[in-house]
Design an enzyme around this catalytic site. Structure first.
Site, PDB file in Angstrom:
ATOM      1  CG  HIS A   1     -20.233  64.108 118.531  1.00  0.00           C
ATOM      2  ND1 HIS A   1     -21.197  63.389 117.889  1.00  0.00           N
ATOM      3  CD2 HIS A   1     -20.439  63.909 119.852  1.00  0.00           C
ATOM      4  CE1 HIS A   1     -21.974  62.792 118.778  1.00  0.00           C
ATOM      5  NE2 HIS A   1     -21.537  63.084 119.982  1.00  0.00           N
TER       6      HIS A   1
HETATM    7  N1  UDP Z   1     -27.828  68.562 117.080  1.00  0.00           N
HETATM    8  C1  UDP Z   1     -28.142  69.917 117.043  1.00  0.00           C
HETATM    9  N2  UDP Z   1     -27.269  70.763 116.403  1.00  0.00           N
HETATM   10  C2  UDP Z   1     -26.132  70.322 115.793  1.00  0.00           C
HETATM   11  C3  UDP Z   1     -25.835  68.937 115.841  1.00  0.00           C
HETATM   12  C4  UDP Z   1     -26.694  68.088 116.495  1.00  0.00           C
HETATM   13  O1  UDP Z   1     -29.165  70.348 117.552  1.00  0.00           O
HETATM   14  O2  UDP Z   1     -25.390  71.132 115.240  1.00  0.00           O
HETATM   15  C5  UDP Z   1     -28.754  67.657 117.776  1.00  0.00           C
HETATM   16  C6  UDP Z   1     -29.186  66.431 117.029  1.00  0.00           C
HETATM   17  O3  UDP Z   1     -30.249  66.712 116.163  1.00  0.00           O
HETATM   18  C7  UDP Z   1     -29.572  65.488 118.156  1.00  0.00           C
HETATM   19  C8  UDP Z   1     -28.586  65.854 119.224  1.00  0.00           C
HETATM   20  O4  UDP Z   1     -28.076  67.144 118.899  1.00  0.00           O
HETATM   21  O5  UDP Z   1     -30.865  65.766 118.639  1.00  0.00           O
HETATM   22  C9  UDP Z   1     -27.499  64.843 119.254  1.00  0.00           C
HETATM   23  O6  UDP Z   1     -26.505  65.263 120.065  1.00  0.00           O
HETATM   24  P1  UDP Z   1     -25.040  64.663 119.954  1.00  0.00           P
HETATM   25  O7  UDP Z   1     -24.813  64.183 118.574  1.00  0.00           O
HETATM   26  O8  UDP Z   1     -24.130  65.691 120.520  1.00  0.00           O
HETATM   27  O9  UDP Z   1     -25.072  63.458 120.982  1.00  0.00           O
HETATM   28  P2  UDP Z   1     -25.519  61.951 120.923  1.00  0.00           P
HETATM   29  O10 UDP Z   1     -26.923  61.875 120.436  1.00  0.00           O
HETATM   30  O11 UDP Z   1     -24.565  61.225 120.058  1.00  0.00           O
HETATM   31  O12 UDP Z   1     -25.408  61.503 122.352  1.00  0.00           O
END
Ligand code: UDP
Length: 353
Positions: free
Chosen positions: A202
């Site tokens: 993403h």
């Molecule tokens: N996550 C979730 N459902 C999904 C995809 C990701 O619950 O369909 C969770 C994942 O396990 C993690 C968090 O969302 O805990 C990560 O969020 P994201 O990837 O949007 O952001 P980042 O961590 O890169 O800031």
């Protein structure tokens, strides 16, 4: 003590699942939750509040789906209004999103103390909007809660010890959350093969760059000849693939974004994680799963150093060859603290003089 907490995006809801629950059971802290609306739909927002029993937001600002500047500007204006009404002792912000930055800027101009959870992380890539958000937020924060030793080191290296702030190595609230919610993990309604790969993509650097996105998905199509890939798809990635009219292998199981309990189940049962997410890199490690990171750098460098994570960027050949040869060999435990981050954070907030 009154805390206004600013939430806006999925990873912040997940962190709040742990910390807001702990704050709610503290007798002398009142938490007022502000949801900026950065992520607002059922799959990216509501489901986390329901599944993780996060208290309902007191304010919903409805600022989402705009450019960085427009969104941040409107959030600052609306958060300022809330702070003038609520007059909190602290503003609590998480991570590195536009909501984090807006909360920090609104609070700092009103001289409200800021607590930054996930302080000190750096990718050293100033093209990432997240890097700008986290550097500015750290600089105006009073309490800097670092999840790792490296994060503490980054702040010291930038001279934070000479600023009016306090650095606390609290460990990671996501570690605490993953262990807690694991007991409630739910299998999503889909057929998975034993050795499936879990993948999420993403980051703007991948979705907004046609060449990188195509190269990553060409590699996934190749890997899917051997292994099922389960891919909960972020709305931005879905739109980018649609715009490219990209043809996915039938062995890539595309699903809507899932709730945290389903996600925890998928991480716990997959054989390998491929991702450009920050949080998921750590969750893979928490559950002893190898992780290939589809980025050129990571803030979670200790995972790469200990052999739990390999940076593969967006190069098709590198992704495919690493997939074939990757052995998981983490040598270090407890990189993210002792499963008590929320306790340490609350103690530091309450005892700050
Ligand atoms: N996550 C979730 N459902 C999904 C995809 C990701 O619950 O369909 C969770 C994942 O396990 C993690 C968090 O969302 O805990 C990560 O969020 P994201 O990837 O949007 O952001 P980042 O961590 O890169 O800031």
């Amino acid at each position: 003590m009154k805390i206004v907490t600013i939430l806006g995006a999925r990873p912040q809801f997940i962190k709040a699942g742990t910390l807001s629950r702990a704050i709610a059971s503290h007798p002398s802290i009142q938490e007022v939750i502000v949801h900026t609306g950065q992520h607002y739909d059922a799959t990216m927002s509501d489901i986390f509040f329901e599944q993780m029993h996060i208290p309902k937001p007191n304010y919903f600002l409805g600022v989402g789906g705009k450019s960085h500047g427009a969104m941040t500007g409107q959030m600052i204006e609306k958060i300022e209004e809330v702070l003038l009404i609520e007059k909190p002792d602290w503003v609590l912000v998480y991570g590195d999103t536009d909501s984090t930055l807006a909360g920090a800027l609104a609070a700092s101009k009103l001289h409200v103390k800021i607590a930054h959870v996930e302080a000190g992380l750096r990718s050293f890539n100033m093209k990432m909007p997240e890097e700008i958000n986290r550097i500015v937020t750290d600089r105006v924060s009073t309490l800097l809660f670092c999840p790792t030793e490296v994060a503490v080191h980054n702040l010291k290296h930038e001279g934070f010890e000479t600023f009016t702030c306090k650095i606390v190595q609290s460990g990671d609230v996501m570690y605490e959350g993953a262990l807690f919610y694991r007991q409630y993990a739910q299998k999503p309604t889909l057929h998975v093969k034993n050795d499936f790969v879990l993948c999420t993509i993403h980051r703007a650097e991948n979705t907004d760059d046609e060449v990188r996105l195509k190269s990553i998905f060409d590699a996934l199509n190749e890997i899917a000849k051997q292994r099922q890939i389960v891919l909960p798809i972020h709305p931005r990635t879905r739109n980018a693939l649609k715009a490219q009219k990209y043809q996915l292998s039938p062995n890539i199981t595309l699903i809507e974004p899932v709730g945290y309990l389903e996600m925890i189940w998928l991480i716990d049962h997959c054989s390998l994680v491929m991702t450009d997410s920050g949080g998921l890199q750590k969750e893979a490690y928490f559950f002893h799963k190898p992780c290939m990171t589809l980025r050129d750098e990571t803030e979670w460098v200790e995972l790469v150093a200990c052999g739990a994570n390999v940076l593969v960027g967006a190069n098709k050949e590198t992704i495919i060859s690493t997939f074939s040869n990757f052995m998981f060999k983490p040598k270090v435990a407890n990189l993210y603290g002792d499963n008590n981050a929320s306790t340490l954070i609350i103690q530091a907030l309450v005892s700050y003089a």
